[in-house]
Design a protein around this motif. Structure first.
Motif, PDB file in Angstrom:
ATOM      1  N   LYS A  51       0.832  -1.208   0.000  1.00 27.54           N
ATOM      2  CA  LYS A  51       0.000   0.000   0.000  1.00 27.54           C
ATOM      3  C   LYS A  51       0.867   1.259   0.000  1.00 27.54           C
ATOM      4  O   LYS A  51       0.579   2.234  -0.693  1.00 27.54           O
ATOM      5  N   GLY A 103      -3.122   2.870   0.353  1.00 24.41           N
ATOM      6  CA  GLY A 103      -4.237   2.020  -0.066  1.00 24.41           C
ATOM      7  C   GLY A 103      -5.300   2.757  -0.854  1.00 24.41           C
ATOM      8  O   GLY A 103      -6.180   2.139  -1.455  1.00 24.41           O
ATOM      9  N   LEU A 104      -5.222   4.091  -0.880  1.00 24.91           N
ATOM     10  CA  LEU A 104      -6.195   4.875  -1.639  1.00 24.91           C
ATOM     11  C   LEU A 104      -6.008   4.626  -3.129  1.00 24.91           C
ATOM     12  O   LEU A 104      -4.893   4.702  -3.640  1.00 24.91           O
ATOM     13  N   THR A 105      -7.103   4.327  -3.816  1.00 26.32           N
ATOM     14  CA  THR A 105      -7.046   4.114  -5.261  1.00 26.32           C
ATOM     15  C   THR A 105      -8.419   4.403  -5.862  1.00 26.32           C
ATOM     16  O   THR A 105      -9.309   4.907  -5.172  1.00 26.32           O
ATOM     17  N   SER A 107     -12.010   4.551  -6.848  1.00 21.51           N
ATOM     18  CA  SER A 107     -13.148   4.160  -5.994  1.00 21.51           C
ATOM     19  C   SER A 107     -13.831   2.884  -6.472  1.00 21.51           C
ATOM     20  O   SER A 107     -14.396   2.140  -5.673  1.00 21.51           O
ATOM     21  N   GLN A 109     -12.505   0.235  -7.381  1.00 18.34           N
ATOM     22  CA  GLN A 109     -11.758  -0.936  -6.909  1.00 18.34           C
ATOM     23  C   GLN A 109     -11.940  -1.168  -5.408  1.00 18.34           C
ATOM     24  O   GLN A 109     -11.395  -2.126  -4.852  1.00 18.34           O
ATOM     25  N   LEU A 110     -12.700  -0.300  -4.754  1.00 17.56           N
ATOM     26  CA  LEU A 110     -12.890  -0.397  -3.306  1.00 17.56           C
ATOM     27  C   LEU A 110     -14.326  -0.805  -2.977  1.00 17.56           C
ATOM     28  O   LEU A 110     -15.251  -0.431  -3.686  1.00 17.56           O
ATOM     29  N   THR A 111     -14.498  -1.521  -1.897  1.00 23.88           N
ATOM     30  CA  THR A 111     -15.843  -1.864  -1.459  1.00 23.88           C
ATOM     31  C   THR A 111     -16.504  -0.628  -0.844  1.00 23.88           C
ATOM     32  O   THR A 111     -15.823   0.341  -0.499  1.00 23.88           O
ATOM     33  N   VAL A 114     -15.036   0.200   2.574  1.00 31.74           N
ATOM     34  CA  VAL A 114     -13.683   0.762   2.477  1.00 31.74           C
ATOM     35  C   VAL A 114     -13.742   2.189   1.925  1.00 31.74           C
ATOM     36  O   VAL A 114     -13.002   3.073   2.373  1.00 31.74           O
ATOM     37  N   ARG A 115     -14.640   2.425   0.971  1.00 31.12           N
ATOM     38  CA  ARG A 115     -14.806   3.805   0.442  1.00 31.12           C
ATOM     39  C   ARG A 115     -15.199   4.772   1.547  1.00 31.12           C
ATOM     40  O   ARG A 115     -14.699   5.887   1.617  1.00 31.12           O
ATOM     41  N   TYR A 118     -12.145   5.606   3.557  1.00 30.82           N
ATOM     42  CA  TYR A 118     -11.257   6.564   2.879  1.00 30.82           C
ATOM     43  C   TYR A 118     -11.911   7.941   2.747  1.00 30.82           C
ATOM     44  O   TYR A 118     -11.213   8.961   2.758  1.00 30.82           O
ATOM     45  N   VAL A 197     -13.310   8.952  -4.896  1.00 27.39           N
ATOM     46  CA  VAL A 197     -13.946   8.412  -3.688  1.00 27.39           C
ATOM     47  C   VAL A 197     -14.980   9.400  -3.146  1.00 27.39           C
ATOM     48  O   VAL A 197     -16.110   9.006  -2.810  1.00 27.39           O
TER      49      VAL A 197
END
Length: 254
Positions: A51, A103-105, A107, A109-111, A114-115, A118, A197
């Motif tokens: 990350k 770990g931020l990427t 949005s 790709q995130l659940t 997790v969003r 972040y 995000v």
């Protein structure tokens, strides 16, 4: 070692270095449970390192802009171009120069959970955040591409600080601010990832609220996209004021 396995687990949770004496002591512990905890610690450490590496690699465009003398860098992204209902939402985010959000990427790709995590971290690490929202009515009037640009422009106007440089996800805006358009920028730039995000969580919350008003359409499940359940609801219950009447599946029902 006199600690129980559970006590070892609690203490390992606060260990940050591979050279920590307690971790080295645990490695010598013959108990299977302790060895499993040590193995888990190393796996978690490897995830955190990845990350960290990803985060610093995603600062490339920000570093390049700063070497050219720019200081207030705004990442811009939107969400909601494709749905049949709801607004298109854009966000502009100016992150603090010393921010660290591993770990931020992108949005997508995130659940959702997790969003949300972040979303709060970005707010803590941002100098300013702006939001631009364009309604279905305006989308129908000017088309989705123009509506996307309008939402982005409105997001920039909503910032409490004027940016001197823009990092955009595959778009260019006709405004007098130096800018760079980056293909798949939400996965390549921390600033754009942050804005993706913020935009995604903001729009999802709006669609959740809309689901309370129109529960039969399932907006909380598909966020307005043209899923089977949404198309079936449209045929059964008709078109609402929140639907995009210029989009083909909706237009066909008018």
């Amino acid at each position: 070692m006199t600690l129980t396995t559970k006590e070892v687990q609690q203490k390992l949770a606060s260990i940050k270095s591979e050279d920590d004496p307690f971790l080295l002591e645990c490695k010598k512990d013959s108990r299977k449970g302790v060895q499993q905890l040590v193995e888990k610690w190393y796996k978690n450490e490897e995830v955190e390192k990845r990350k960290q590496q990803q985060f610093y690699s995603m600062l490339r465009y920000e570093r390049e802009a700063r070497t050219k003398g720019y200081r207030l860098l705004a990442g811009i992204d939107e969400v909601g171009r494709g749905p049949l209902a709801g607004p298109v939402v854009a966000s502009a985010v100016i992150l603090k120069e010393d921010c660290y959000i591993p770990g931020l990427t992108d949005s997508k790709q995130l659940t959702a959970t997790v969003r949300e995590h972040y979303f709060e971290l970005i707010k803590e690490n941002a100098e300013a955040i702006g939001i631009g929202i364009v309604s279905p009515e305006i989308i129908d009037h000017i088309n989705i591409y123009e509506a996307t640009k309008l939402a982005m422009t409105e997001a920039i106007k909503d910032l409490k600080i004027d940016p001197d440089y823009l990092l955009l996800d595959a778009m260019k805006l006709d405004i007098p601010i130096d800018q760079q358009s980056i293909i798949k920028g939400d996965a390549k730039s921390v600033s754009i990832a942050a804005s993706s995000v913020i935009a995604k969580v903001t729009r999802d919350r709006m669609m959740m609220n809309l689901a309370h008003e129109y529960p039969q359409y399932g907006f909380d499940k598909h966020m307005g996209y043209g899923t089977k359940i949404h198309l079936e609801a449209l045929k059964q219950y008709g078109v609402t004021e929140y639907h995009r009447k210029s989009f083909a599946p909706v237009k066909a029902l008018l």
